[in-house]
Scaffold this active site. Structure first.
Site, PDB file in Angstrom:
ATOM      1  N   ARG A  21       0.835  -1.205   0.000  1.00  0.00           N
ATOM      2  CA  ARG A  21       0.000   0.000   0.000  1.00  0.00           C
ATOM      3  C   ARG A  21       0.870   1.255   0.000  1.00  0.00           C
ATOM      4  O   ARG A  21       0.564   2.222  -0.698  1.00  0.00           O
ATOM      5  CB  ARG A  21      -0.919  -0.003   1.219  1.00  0.00           C
ATOM      6  CG  ARG A  21      -1.752   1.257   1.346  1.00  0.00           C
ATOM      7  CD  ARG A  21      -2.652   1.225   2.566  1.00  0.00           C
ATOM      8  NE  ARG A  21      -3.440   2.453   2.656  1.00  0.00           N
ATOM      9  CZ  ARG A  21      -4.379   2.661   3.568  1.00  0.00           C
ATOM     10  NH1 ARG A  21      -4.645   1.730   4.474  1.00  0.00           N
ATOM     11  NH2 ARG A  21      -5.050   3.802   3.599  1.00  0.00           N
ATOM     12  N   ASN A  50     -10.658  -3.955  -1.326  1.00  0.00           N
ATOM     13  CA  ASN A  50     -10.538  -2.928  -2.363  1.00  0.00           C
ATOM     14  C   ASN A  50      -9.604  -3.354  -3.495  1.00  0.00           C
ATOM     15  O   ASN A  50      -8.704  -4.156  -3.269  1.00  0.00           O
ATOM     16  CB  ASN A  50     -10.013  -1.630  -1.733  1.00  0.00           C
ATOM     17  CG  ASN A  50     -11.106  -0.863  -1.030  1.00  0.00           C
ATOM     18  OD1 ASN A  50     -12.221  -0.756  -1.537  1.00  0.00           O
ATOM     19  ND2 ASN A  50     -10.795  -0.325   0.144  1.00  0.00           N
ATOM     20  N   CYS A  60     -19.116  -1.274   0.830  1.00  0.00           N
ATOM     21  CA  CYS A  60     -18.253  -0.154   1.175  1.00  0.00           C
ATOM     22  C   CYS A  60     -18.919   0.618   2.305  1.00  0.00           C
ATOM     23  O   CYS A  60     -20.141   0.561   2.468  1.00  0.00           O
ATOM     24  CB  CYS A  60     -18.057   0.743  -0.043  1.00  0.00           C
ATOM     25  SG  CYS A  60     -16.997   2.177   0.232  1.00  0.00           S
ATOM     26  N   HIS A  75     -16.367   4.123  -4.701  1.00  0.00           N
ATOM     27  CA  HIS A  75     -15.441   5.248  -4.514  1.00  0.00           C
ATOM     28  C   HIS A  75     -15.605   6.313  -5.605  1.00  0.00           C
ATOM     29  O   HIS A  75     -14.681   7.075  -5.871  1.00  0.00           O
ATOM     30  CB  HIS A  75     -13.991   4.772  -4.419  1.00  0.00           C
ATOM     31  CG  HIS A  75     -13.720   4.021  -3.157  1.00  0.00           C
ATOM     32  ND1 HIS A  75     -12.464   3.572  -2.809  1.00  0.00           N
ATOM     33  CD2 HIS A  75     -14.534   3.646  -2.140  1.00  0.00           C
ATOM     34  CE1 HIS A  75     -12.525   2.942  -1.647  1.00  0.00           C
ATOM     35  NE2 HIS A  75     -13.773   2.980  -1.226  1.00  0.00           N
ATOM     36  N   TYR A 107     -14.117  10.527  -1.818  1.00  0.00           N
ATOM     37  CA  TYR A 107     -13.186  10.061  -2.847  1.00  0.00           C
ATOM     38  C   TYR A 107     -13.238  10.943  -4.099  1.00  0.00           C
ATOM     39  O   TYR A 107     -12.311  10.925  -4.906  1.00  0.00           O
ATOM     40  CB  TYR A 107     -13.487   8.605  -3.229  1.00  0.00           C
ATOM     41  CG  TYR A 107     -13.008   7.635  -2.179  1.00  0.00           C
ATOM     42  CD1 TYR A 107     -11.693   7.189  -2.174  1.00  0.00           C
ATOM     43  CD2 TYR A 107     -13.861   7.183  -1.187  1.00  0.00           C
ATOM     44  CE1 TYR A 107     -11.240   6.315  -1.207  1.00  0.00           C
ATOM     45  CE2 TYR A 107     -13.421   6.307  -0.210  1.00  0.00           C
ATOM     46  CZ  TYR A 107     -12.106   5.877  -0.223  1.00  0.00           C
ATOM     47  OH  TYR A 107     -11.669   5.019   0.746  1.00  0.00           O
TER      48      TYR A 107
END
Length: 417
Positions: free
Chosen positions: A86, A140, A160, A190, A240
């Site tokens: 990440r 995700n 989500c 998102h 987002y």
């Protein structure tokens, strides 16, 4: 729960304990290859259930096939490559002046490429061990992962926490119970907008104009977007959308502070120390900083409805489009309100979408299709095509450079690299 060794798992366990009347759980199996983390999390999970007088049993195992055997529902919350991957997703795109984020843009594509093959392998094994189980995907990028699962014929729904978070926030501002707030929530995972806020259900009064008039400044501050933008949109975008509506501002911020991954890694180390304390029998307050607010409520509600034991009749989920947004292919995955029950999910009708929202939705959906193709078939050329299609990348020179960086940083996770 695949990825059961996550430091976030106690939040979900706490939800199972508190909401036992909505979703009675006989056995919770935490599956994770990281034995050290799994035992710490599993021990705390047992203590949380015991403290709240919950009769359910917690089992920990690294054996997915044994863990999924006979399951009614399988929750996916895995992270291929961990926080280290990440961190890479959130940093190398900045070299090209593009946003560094783990679920969208070039970083989100990298996560999709790492994740989709792993999730599909898990799902096939679940199909053999528990052919009637529902797969609930938190992993995700939820839209792309759910699209992969549905294309492969799995009983899958994506989930989500953006919608439930906004529902809770709006309910607080309006002084009503969360269950009384129904969102006209539309878009892709998102990439969503609240185009109406209704009281009492899908046909209820739309109080979004009043919400913005009375509390618009507070909502804008929460989402870190200008209040004037909300008035012009006539809708509330998810946070987002800041990556799109304020892209360059976000990039400047990201270049001057540590990555979110590094913050989460430090937080996880602290949490694991707390979880090791045999006296701890509730989720610690520190866990709130981990993110994912209200996931436990959303997960319980969805699982309960799918399994026929309760849950809200209408919920925001990620599921097949099937004409819900007529400008997208039927097999696209959209994030909308749906009727949820034992037979599955059925999206509610969506009014014609403003071209301002429809155009961006169509572009990102096309990117997701190309991203899934790259995840399934591999190859740098497919990666490049997906990057060229993404509104946050687009420019050829950037796409070329980002494709090289993506492959270089993910070689160990890409079978074709």
């Amino acid at each position: 729960m695949v990825g059961g060794g996550s430091t976030y798992t106690p939040e979900l366990v706490d939800g199972f304990a508190r909401l036992r009347d909505t979703l009675p759980v006989d056995e919770l199996v935490l599956v994770d290859p990281a034995a050290d983390r799994l035992e710490l999390v599993g021990g705390l999970a047992r203590r949380i259930l015991a403290r709240q007088g919950h009769p359910g049993r917690v089992v920990t195992t690294a054996d997915l096939d044994a863990g999924a055997d006979g399951a009614d529902a399988v929750l996916l919350q895995l992270r291929v490559g961990g926080q280290a991957a990440r961190h890479q997703d959130e940093t190398w795109p900045l070299e090209c002046g593009c946003v560094g984020q783990e679920t969208t843009g070039a970083g989100g594509l990298a996560k999709a490429l790492r994740t989709v093959p792993v999730v599909l392998d898990i799902a096939e094994r679940v199909r053999r061990a528990a052919p009637d189980a529902w797969i609930i995907d938190f992993t995700n990028p939820v839209g792309i992962v759910t699209r992969a699962l549905l294309r492969a014929g799995h009983r899958a729904v994506g989930l989500c926490n953006v919608a439930i978070g906004l529902q809770r926030r709006f309910a607080g501002l309006l002084g009503v119970a969360p269950a009384d707030v129904h969102l006209d929530h539309v878009g892709l995972n998102h990439l969503t907008w609240e185009t109406a806020v209704r009281l009492g259900g899908p046909e209820g009064e739309d109080v979004l104009p009043r919400l913005l008039a009375e509390h618009g400044d507070a909502v804008a501050a929460d989402l870190r977007l200008p209040r004037a933008l909300f008035d012009r949109l006539g809708a509330v975008p998810s946070y987002y959308l800041r990556y799109y509506y304020a892209h360059d501002e976000v990039v400047r911020e990201q270049r001057t502070r540590p990555s979110r991954a590094s913050e989460v890694a430090a937080l996880e180390a602290e949490l694991l120390e707390l979880y090791a304390d045999p006296a701890l029998d509730e989720k610690p307050g520190l866990l709130a900083g981990r993110g994912g607010a209200y996931y436990s409520e959303a997960a319980v509600d969805l699982a309960a409805a799918l399994l026929g034991g309760g849950g809200s009749p209408y919920q925001v989920v990620n599921t097949r489009n099937d004409g819900t947004l007529p400008f997208l292919p039927d097999d696209a995955v959209v994030e909308v309100q749906a009727a949820v029950g034992r037979r599955g999910v059925a999206p509610l009708p969506v009014p014609a979408l403003d071209p301002l929202f429809a155009g961006l939705t169509a572009a990102v959906s096309a990117y997701e299709d190309l991203a899934l193709d790259a995840a399934l078939r591999g190859g740098r050329d497919r990666v490049l095509r997906a990057l060229l299609a993404h509104p946050l990348v687009g420019q050829y020179a950037y796409a070329e450079r980002l494709a090289d960086l993506l492959v270089a940083h993910n070689t160990e996770h890409l079978a074709w690299a």
